[in-house]
Design an enzyme around this catalytic site. Structure first.
Site, PDB file in Angstrom:
ATOM      1  N   GLN A 104      54.838  71.518  27.605  1.00  0.00           N
ATOM      2  CA  GLN A 104      53.554  70.720  27.194  1.00  0.00           C
ATOM      3  C   GLN A 104      53.401  69.700  28.350  1.00  0.00           C
ATOM      4  O   GLN A 104      52.233  69.423  28.854  1.00  0.00           O
ATOM      5  CB  GLN A 104      53.761  70.109  25.855  1.00  0.00           C
ATOM      6  CG  GLN A 104      52.929  70.399  24.957  1.00  0.00           C
ATOM      7  CD  GLN A 104      53.032  69.654  23.412  1.00  0.00           C
ATOM      8  OE1 GLN A 104      53.062  68.349  23.732  1.00  0.00           O
ATOM      9  NE2 GLN A 104      53.219  70.283  22.389  1.00  0.00           N
ATOM     10  N   PRO A 131      56.256  72.750  18.541  1.00  0.00           N
ATOM     11  CA  PRO A 131      55.729  74.196  18.082  1.00  0.00           C
ATOM     12  C   PRO A 131      56.906  75.273  18.347  1.00  0.00           C
ATOM     13  O   PRO A 131      57.697  74.868  19.086  1.00  0.00           O
ATOM     14  CB  PRO A 131      54.649  74.377  19.258  1.00  0.00           C
ATOM     15  CG  PRO A 131      54.411  73.042  19.761  1.00  0.00           C
ATOM     16  CD  PRO A 131      55.553  72.083  19.685  1.00  0.00           C
ATOM     17  N   HIS A 294      47.873  71.879  15.037  1.00  0.00           N
ATOM     18  CA  HIS A 294      49.023  71.840  16.184  1.00  0.00           C
ATOM     19  C   HIS A 294      48.330  72.148  17.478  1.00  0.00           C
ATOM     20  O   HIS A 294      48.875  71.836  18.562  1.00  0.00           O
ATOM     21  CB  HIS A 294      50.126  72.810  15.921  1.00  0.00           C
ATOM     22  CG  HIS A 294      50.819  72.478  14.521  1.00  0.00           C
ATOM     23  ND1 HIS A 294      51.742  71.444  14.622  1.00  0.00           N
ATOM     24  CD2 HIS A 294      51.094  73.147  13.430  1.00  0.00           C
ATOM     25  CE1 HIS A 294      52.181  71.277  13.402  1.00  0.00           C
ATOM     26  NE2 HIS A 294      51.801  72.341  12.641  1.00  0.00           N
ATOM     27  N   LEU A 295      47.132  72.889  17.616  1.00  0.00           N
ATOM     28  CA  LEU A 295      46.547  72.938  18.918  1.00  0.00           C
ATOM     29  C   LEU A 295      45.773  71.743  19.201  1.00  0.00           C
ATOM     30  O   LEU A 295      45.421  71.631  20.559  1.00  0.00           O
ATOM     31  CB  LEU A 295      45.570  74.159  18.933  1.00  0.00           C
ATOM     32  CG  LEU A 295      45.354  74.836  20.162  1.00  0.00           C
ATOM     33  CD1 LEU A 295      46.454  74.981  21.047  1.00  0.00           C
ATOM     34  CD2 LEU A 295      44.299  75.908  20.188  1.00  0.00           C
ATOM     35  N   GLN A 296      45.132  71.034  18.475  1.00  0.00           N
ATOM     36  CA  GLN A 296      44.363  70.005  18.686  1.00  0.00           C
ATOM     37  C   GLN A 296      44.869  69.125  19.956  1.00  0.00           C
ATOM     38  O   GLN A 296      44.159  68.633  20.778  1.00  0.00           O
ATOM     39  CB  GLN A 296      43.666  69.358  17.505  1.00  0.00           C
ATOM     40  CG  GLN A 296      44.268  68.844  16.498  1.00  0.00           C
ATOM     41  CD  GLN A 296      43.876  67.861  15.315  1.00  0.00           C
ATOM     42  OE1 GLN A 296      43.720  66.755  15.512  1.00  0.00           O
ATOM     43  NE2 GLN A 296      43.317  68.441  14.222  1.00  0.00           N
ATOM     44  N   ASP A 297      45.913  68.294  19.518  1.00  0.00           N
ATOM     45  CA  ASP A 297      46.506  67.463  20.433  1.00  0.00           C
ATOM     46  C   ASP A 297      46.688  67.888  21.891  1.00  0.00           C
ATOM     47  O   ASP A 297      46.745  67.329  22.691  1.00  0.00           O
ATOM     48  CB  ASP A 297      47.660  66.694  19.676  1.00  0.00           C
ATOM     49  CG  ASP A 297      48.783  67.608  19.667  1.00  0.00           C
ATOM     50  OD1 ASP A 297      49.712  67.434  20.331  1.00  0.00           O
ATOM     51  OD2 ASP A 297      49.010  68.202  18.441  1.00  0.00           O
ATOM     52  N   GLN A 298      47.445  69.260  21.730  1.00  0.00           N
ATOM     53  CA  GLN A 298      47.673  69.954  23.075  1.00  0.00           C
ATOM     54  C   GLN A 298      46.542  70.052  23.847  1.00  0.00           C
ATOM     55  O   GLN A 298      46.738  70.237  25.157  1.00  0.00           O
ATOM     56  CB  GLN A 298      48.481  71.202  22.720  1.00  0.00           C
ATOM     57  CG  GLN A 298      49.729  71.122  21.846  1.00  0.00           C
ATOM     58  CD  GLN A 298      50.607  72.306  21.741  1.00  0.00           C
ATOM     59  OE1 GLN A 298      51.164  72.809  22.601  1.00  0.00           O
ATOM     60  NE2 GLN A 298      50.558  72.791  20.658  1.00  0.00           N
ATOM     61  N   HIS A 320      48.914  62.809  16.312  1.00  0.00           N
ATOM     62  CA  HIS A 320      49.464  62.952  17.700  1.00  0.00           C
ATOM     63  C   HIS A 320      48.106  63.271  18.612  1.00  0.00           C
ATOM     64  O   HIS A 320      47.914  62.830  19.878  1.00  0.00           O
ATOM     65  CB  HIS A 320      49.965  64.571  17.680  1.00  0.00           C
ATOM     66  CG  HIS A 320      51.328  64.449  17.424  1.00  0.00           C
ATOM     67  ND1 HIS A 320      52.019  64.267  16.334  1.00  0.00           N
ATOM     68  CD2 HIS A 320      52.263  64.433  18.469  1.00  0.00           C
ATOM     69  CE1 HIS A 320      53.322  64.426  16.434  1.00  0.00           C
ATOM     70  NE2 HIS A 320      53.621  64.183  17.654  1.00  0.00           N
TER      71      HIS A 320
END
Length: 366
Positions: A104, A131, A294-298, A320
């Site tokens: 990340q 993740p 879990h994808l939104q912040d990445q 996050h």
């Protein structure tokens, strides 16, 4: 030339390692010197943990930067970035610290390197509070590549808590610029597939039980859909230590990918682990978002760097994500808006649109 040092408060919002990851990656990309104080101030063991330290050292090495005050337990570091270079870089948490979190922090940086990069990331591949590597391969990778780049992710060895010992090799070429993305139409679910695994001394029956319980749970909601969750016994030469877990991905008619996952823990029966992953997936689907929690912040850092307007539709905005937005605005001066979705079918759902006017970062080396 580097401007004044930006001060970052490591105790705000998420208050943990994520602040460090987002701010050092942006510092490296933008050439902005940084001081981070109160690192992980609110955590039970404050300061840098081994995985945070190896992430910082990796960023320092990626850009020939200077890092001061970085030691385990340290609550303040200063970082002065240099020029991002390609080549081979190794980061080893020497613990079960997550290789996914190392990925990340380093991925956005090497996109703007002078030449192709190979990242050798060592640690835990399937760890708590991060993740799982399967998520990065099955969900994160295909979606993040919509920004207009490709990378290769080779899982050499899987590593589990408490020893880690996993290794993942990531290869990629730099880009000139990132394209904006628009992920706002979830479409309908067309297929559900997954992987339930055991490694080490754990019995294969556990993987079968996790998979079967997850399938039963999903069948109630998706009667006509083929749900394929493969139970896997990881071979000894590809997994270090004992571990178990499950990841389930839903693919939709518009090419969206959403997931639910769970790790086995001592004393928790396998059925429960499978059901937890299935319920997480169902919760993500119910919000009607095109991106899971879990994808939104990445995606935030990539949206901030892209040229043009990116939009994603998500369920409730996580802490996050709020943290990533805060630092992308502070450091990169990207502009974000978050508002409730106004679509008719979302009236009864908790769906949000996150929009970003990216800064159109261009690679000075290309």
């Amino acid at each position: 030339m580097a401007g004044p040092r930006v001060e970052v408060d490591g105790g705000v919002l998420e208050g943990g390692g994520q602040i460090l990851r987002v701010s050092t990656a942006l510092s490296c990309l933008l050439g902005v010197p940084l001081r981070v104080q109160k690192i992980r101030a609110g955590r039970s063991t404050p300061g840098l943990r081994p995985q945070h330290l190896s992430g910082l050292e990796m960023i320092r090495d990626l850009c020939d930067g200077q890092l001061d005050g970085a030691a385990i337990g340290s609550t303040e570091v200063t970082f002065t970035p240099g020029k991002i270079r390609g080549g081979t870089h190794t980061a080893d948490t020497k613990t079960a610290g997550s290789v996914c979190l190392l990925l990340q922090v380093s991925l956005p940086c090497v996109l703007f390197a002078a030449s192709p990069s190979e990242l050798r990331l060592r640690g835990g591949t399937n760890a708590e509070m991060a993740p799982q590597i399967d998520y990065m391969a099955m969900v994160f990778k295909p979606i993040v590549e919509k920004f207009g780049f490709k990378f290769n992710c080779d899982i050499k060895m899987r590593g589990y808590y408490p020893k880690g010992g996993g290794e993942v090799i990531v290869q990629m070429s730099p880009v000139k610029q990132l394209n904006p993305i628009n992920l706002t139409d979830c479409g309908s679910v067309t297929k559900i597939h997954g992987r339930a695994f055991v490694a080490g001394v754990l019995p294969f029956k556990m993987a079968k039980d996790m998979a079967a319980a997850a399938v039963r749970c999903l069948r109630k909601e998706f009667r006509d859909l083929y749900v394929n969750i493969q139970p896997v016994q990881e071979p000894g030469d590809q997994a270090f230590g004992n571990g178990s877990g499950i990841i389930i991905t839903a693919e939709t008619s518009t090419g969206c990918l959403l997931a639910g996952s769970s790790l086995g823990k001592r004393g928790v029966n396998a059925d429960k682990v499978g059901i937890e992953a299935a319920e997480m997936l169902l919760a993500n689907l119910r919000h009607g978002g095109a991106v899971d929690e879990h994808l939104q912040d990445q995606l935030i850092i990539f949206m901030a760097l892209a040229s043009g307007v990116s939009r994603i539709k998500t369920g409730p905005v996580t802490l996050h994500t709020k943290t990533a937005i805060h630092f992308a605005e502070q450091l990169a001066k990207a502009k974000f808006t978050v508002k409730k979705s106004e679509d008719e079918e979302d009236a009864s759902r908790d769906a949000y649109i996150i929009e970003c006017q990216g800064i159109g970062m261009t690679n000075p080396n290309l």
